[in-house]
Design an enzyme around this catalytic site. Structure first.
Site, PDB file in Angstrom:
ATOM      1  N   SER A   1       0.813  -1.210   0.000  1.00 45.42           N
ATOM      2  CA  SER A   1       0.000   0.000   0.000  1.00 45.42           C
ATOM      3  C   SER A   1       0.844   1.256   0.000  1.00 45.42           C
ATOM      4  CB  SER A   1      -0.899  -0.001   1.239  1.00 45.42           C
ATOM      5  OG  SER A   1      -0.085   0.112   2.404  1.00 45.42           O
ATOM      6  N   LYS A   2       0.217   2.310  -0.427  1.00 45.11           N
ATOM      7  CA  LYS A   2       0.854   3.622  -0.508  1.00 45.11           C
ATOM      8  C   LYS A   2       1.437   4.071   0.820  1.00 45.11           C
ATOM      9  CE  LYS A   2      -1.974   6.000  -3.877  1.00 45.11           C
ATOM     10  NZ  LYS A   2      -2.931   7.078  -4.055  1.00 45.11           N
TER      11      LYS A   2
END
Length: 482
Positions: A256-257
């Site tokens: 994830s970011k």
RNA sequence: GGUCCGUUGGUCUAGUGGUUAGGACACCGCUCUUUCACAGCGGCAGCACGGGUUCGAGUCCCGUACGGACUACCA
């Protein structure tokens, strides 16, 4: 039947590295089997449209060497390739489903659905859409339903999931998977804005586009049973399924970011070579041989085997990416590196040509992480040093160094040739004559010419710099001592 | 909570009943050496656990633990 696969991203505005791997495997599989690889845009969520997303996506993919045989920009016989342009198709197919009694209309509001979920969670410990208690065609009857719709009431179409059935399918990477139909929700097929959900659009498109193999991320595995039900309801044969293991953060959650870069363009703009990124990502959850790490695209195609894909998720390890990038950097064509570097060289105000930059790159590549590091690691190749590393200077410049080096400097000034071989011989003769170690002579020279204690071989560096530059720097340094 | 999926060194992996469990990254050390790198060599470290099946299990079966995904009128 010839292989047809597709990469079907939604236009979020960037290409996720996980998406890159999915696209890559589809591409490799298609090429391996002489099949067709399709790009289809899944833009049925009107609330999440991003301007220019498709162009960016295609650009990133192309930069990584992944080209499609059919795409929105290169239509084949199965278009359109953008879902928002296929609405009539979904509508007519949804109608068929309704007519055959495999789907029903529902009128519940978001609040009602929310309340239902909370109730079921509390009283029954969970469960999906409660078709027998909500406002829908089943509880209201056909007539009332038609009237509501005629009156313009908001409505969705839901799949009527059979009650006591078992849905089974064979996944190429995971083997047999089976789910009780009772555990499957009556999925919304058509939203109240008239757009299809992912599930309907996906199934209709894959069938109409004659997709033979669905290769996608593991996050879709739980939905697959719904899709199988849909294929059954339409009376269609489902494509072969292959669910790829997830790419993971270091803490083993889905990449994830929050925990770092996930966009391909982020890595490319940081200077990772696309070939390296592709090679790295290809080996996450897969290795064709097990005893090699570096494969060209063609080799990956020739060796690709879907059934060798792993089941477990793989951590996206930046250290290994760095290593992979270095493997490619070491073999990068210096001319290409120079071409990519020239704008930055110009911007820095250095008056050198691409050929010189290429030679510098070839000389210093083993000390770079990224191509662009040449301008910092090798700054002295472009401008006279202004600073001199204190530690290095202290260690290698003693009180008698100037005196010791002076005669050699004069030899340099008068040397007939200034190529690295003759310079080397000159230095050897000098150190032998004065009975000093090589380092005693070369480290001070390095200090004067580069200002730092890290760099390529001194003679090659001097040759590239040229006599004029070398003498200018040495004279300046010696002059500053007085 | 429910459903589904997974589990070989810190990380990526090879391995499909008989191997001293192989390779790579990272880490540590040595060699090379005009610096820094590169390269070469060596080292550390692993089959989640418990039961079966079998002459024999990392490999097959069951359970447990742990992890993850999904659980939207998002994809």
């Amino acid at each position: 039947m010839s292989v047809r696969v597709r990469f079907a991203p939604s236009p979020t505005g960037y290409l996720h590295v996980g998406g890159l791997r999915t696209a890559l495997y589809n591409y490799l599989f298609a090429r391996r089997h002489g099949g067709v690889c399709i790009l289809r845009l899944e833009d049925t969520d009107r609330t999440r449209l991003v301007e220019g997303a498709m162009e960016k996506l295609i650009e990133s993919l192309a930069a990584c060497g992944i080209e499609f045989d059919e795409s929105p920009l290169k239509p084949g016989n199965h278009g359109p390739y953008i879902q928002s342009e296929r609405l009539d198709l979904y509508k007519t197919h949804a109608e068929k489903l309704h007519q055959s009694g495999k789907a029903y209309f529902a009128f519940d509001t978001a609040e009602e659905l929310q309340a239902m979920r909370e109730r079921r969670q509390e009283q029954e410990g969970g469960g999906g859409y409660d078709r027998k208690k909500m406002r829908n065609e089943i509880t209201l009857g056909a007539e009332a339903t038609q009237k509501l719709i005629a009156d313009g009431a908001d409505h969705v179409l839901r799949l009527l999931v059979p009650e006591n059935d078992t849905v089974e399918f064979e996944d190429v990477v995971r083997g047999r998977i089976s789910v009780r139909s009772g555990d499957i929700d009556d999925q919304v097929l058509l939203k109240s804005d008239g757009f299809p959900t992912y599930h309907l659009a996906n199934v209709v498109d894959d069938h109409l586009m004659e997709i033979t193999h669905i290769i996608r991320g593991e996050e879709w595995l739980p939905s697959t049973a719904k899709h199988i039900l849909l294929y059954d309801a339409f009376g269609w044969e489902a494509p072969r399924m292959a669910h790829l293991p997830l790419l993971l953060n270091p803490d083993r959650s889905k990449l994830s970011k929050r925990q770092g870069d996930v966009a391909v363009e982020d890595y490319l703009s940081k200077g990772y070579l696309p070939e390296a990124l592709v090679n790295f990502v290809a080996l996450l959850g897969y290795n064709p041989t097990g005893d090699r790490e570096v494969y060209s695209m063609q080799e990956m195609i020739d060796l690709f085997d879907l059934s060798k894909v792993n089941k477990a998720g793989a951590v996206f390890d930046l250290q290994k990416l760095d290593w992979m990038n270095f493997e490619y950097l070491k073999n990068l064509d210096p001319q290409r590196a120079a071409r990519e570097l020239m704008p930055a060289v110009r911007a820095a105000g250095y008056d050198v040509d691409a050929d010189y930059v290429a030679r510098c790159f070839a000389l210093l590549r083993e000390r770079l992480r990224f191509t662009a590091d040449l301008l910092t690691v090798g700054d002295y190749m472009f401008a006279d040093p202004r600073e001199f590393e204190e530690k290095f200077r202290k260690k290698h410049w003693k009180d008698n160094t100037a005196e010791l080096v002076q005669p050699f400097v004069e030899q340099l000034r008068r040397a007939e040739t200034f190529d690295h071989e003759s310079l080397h011989k000159l230095a050897e003769a000098y150190t032998a004559e004065h009975e000093i170690g090589f380092g005693k002579l070369m480290n001070p020279i390095r200090l004067m010419l580069t200002g730092k204690g890290a760099g390529a071989g001194m003679f090659e560096t001097m040759e590239l710099l040229g006599r004029d530059t070398c003498m200018r720097r040495i004279d300046a340094f010696l002059g500053s001592l007085a």
